[in-house]
Design a protein around this motif. Sequence first.
Motif, mmCIF file in Angstrom:
data_model
loop_
_atom_site.group_PDB
_atom_site.id
_atom_site.type_symbol
_atom_site.label_atom_id
_atom_site.label_comp_id
_atom_site.label_asym_id
_atom_site.label_seq_id
_atom_site.Cartn_x
_atom_site.Cartn_y
_atom_site.Cartn_z
ATOM 1 N N TYR A 114 0.833 -1.221 0.000
ATOM 2 C CA TYR A 114 0.000 0.000 0.000
ATOM 3 C C TYR A 114 0.861 1.262 0.000
ATOM 4 N N ALA A 115 1.988 1.232 0.729
ATOM 5 C CA ALA A 115 2.860 2.414 0.793
ATOM 6 C C ALA A 115 3.463 2.716 -0.579
ATOM 7 N N THR A 116 3.886 1.664 -1.310
ATOM 8 C CA THR A 116 4.472 1.881 -2.641
ATOM 9 C C THR A 116 3.398 2.344 -3.632
ATOM 10 N N LEU A 117 2.184 1.804 -3.468
ATOM 11 C CA LEU A 117 1.065 2.242 -4.323
ATOM 12 C C LEU A 117 0.753 3.721 -4.062
ATOM 13 N N LEU A 118 0.699 4.089 -2.794
ATOM 14 C CA LEU A 118 0.425 5.476 -2.398
ATOM 15 C C LEU A 118 1.483 6.417 -2.966
ATOM 16 N N LEU A 119 2.765 6.052 -2.815
ATOM 17 C CA LEU A 119 3.847 6.927 -3.299
ATOM 18 C C LEU A 119 3.815 7.049 -4.822
ATOM 19 N N LEU A 145 13.310 -1.101 -3.155
ATOM 20 C CA LEU A 145 12.300 -2.152 -3.310
ATOM 21 C C LEU A 145 12.187 -2.683 -4.737
ATOM 22 N N ILE A 146 12.983 -2.155 -5.673
ATOM 23 C CA ILE A 146 12.979 -2.762 -7.017
ATOM 24 C C ILE A 146 13.731 -4.101 -6.974
ATOM 25 N N PHE A 147 14.321 -4.407 -5.816
ATOM 26 C CA PHE A 147 14.958 -5.716 -5.636
ATOM 27 C C PHE A 147 14.023 -6.675 -4.892
ATOM 28 N N VAL A 151 5.644 -9.526 -6.214
ATOM 29 C CA VAL A 151 5.221 -8.966 -7.508
ATOM 30 C C VAL A 151 4.484 -7.631 -7.365
ATOM 31 N N LYS A 152 3.553 -7.551 -6.398
ATOM 32 C CA LYS A 152 2.802 -6.294 -6.236
ATOM 33 C C LYS A 152 3.740 -5.149 -5.862
ATOM 34 N N THR A 153 4.652 -5.419 -4.926
ATOM 35 C CA THR A 153 5.606 -4.382 -4.487
ATOM 36 C C THR A 153 6.455 -3.931 -5.673
ATOM 37 N N LEU A 154 6.915 -4.894 -6.463
ATOM 38 C CA LEU A 154 7.751 -4.582 -7.634
ATOM 39 C C LEU A 154 6.991 -3.714 -8.625
ATOM 40 N N ARG A 155 5.731 -4.101 -8.879
ATOM 41 C CA ARG A 155 4.911 -3.363 -9.845
ATOM 42 C C ARG A 155 4.692 -1.929 -9.379
ATOM 43 N N HIS A 156 4.324 -1.775 -8.093
ATOM 44 C CA HIS A 156 4.054 -0.432 -7.565
ATOM 45 C C HIS A 156 5.335 0.411 -7.533
ATOM 46 N N ASP A 192 5.785 -10.236 -15.055
ATOM 47 C CA ASP A 192 4.625 -9.368 -14.809
ATOM 48 C C ASP A 192 4.673 -8.231 -15.841
ATOM 49 N N ALA A 193 3.691 -8.222 -16.732
ATOM 50 C CA ALA A 193 3.715 -7.278 -17.867
ATOM 51 C C ALA A 193 3.769 -5.817 -17.423
ATOM 52 N N SER A 194 3.044 -5.467 -16.343
ATOM 53 C CA SER A 194 3.035 -4.069 -15.880
ATOM 54 C C SER A 194 4.413 -3.657 -15.378
ATOM 55 N N THR A 195 5.042 -4.540 -14.599
ATOM 56 C CA THR A 195 6.390 -4.249 -14.069
ATOM 57 C C THR A 195 7.358 -4.029 -15.225
#
Length: 218
Positions: A114-119, A145-147, A151-156, A192-195
């Motif tokens: 949620y924090a990465t999505l928010l940022l 966090l790109i490491f 998957v969700k954290t990476l995408r956000h 993950d296509a979005s990432t």
Amino acid sequence: GVPRQVSFEEQSVEDLVALVNSRQLETALSAASELDKVCKREDGRNAVLAVPDSAEQIASLLVRGDAACAHKACKILASLSLDSRGRSRITNVSSAVHSLTSLLESSDKPSIQYATLLLGNLAMDRSGRSCILASPPLFDALSALIFSTDVKTLRHTSGALRNLSSDSAGRKRVEQGASRLSQLEALTHHPDASTARYASAVLRNLEPKAQRAPKFTL
């Protein structure tokens, strides 16, 4: 007779916002859970944003020192950040945005998501990008966090870096790390296509203007 206790579902949005600052932890958490439900709807988000200082009150849960409170606050603020008015209200509470550093460095996977999505959402606006870049520890915790293997954290995170690299101050910061750049290069092939798309967009943003490939968006 004994007055019936009002349930949290029956409280007005204004009361719920006030209750998140209750000294009773259980009350604050129940009010936050109810606000989380309210913020899933656009009319609910509008009602919350109509309450003066609502972003500030909700953000105070981030620094309460309780993991469950911080998680709820992050979730609510991520919902509010879907709207440009919500983003500017959250960005105005820069101390709360900067306090996300400790959440990003925690081991609480849902809160990190949620924090990465928010940022990433805040970084859609120039004022949000400035707010994030004004705190080097926050930028470092986010870009580390790109490491992540989640998957969700990476995408956000790759989405947030794409937004941050859309102007020169952000580009300078993203460029300052060889390991970061090679990881972004690797992420362009992520399943993950979005990432993969976001990582490619970051690298495209970092190219000198003359070399940039034409930008095609779907």
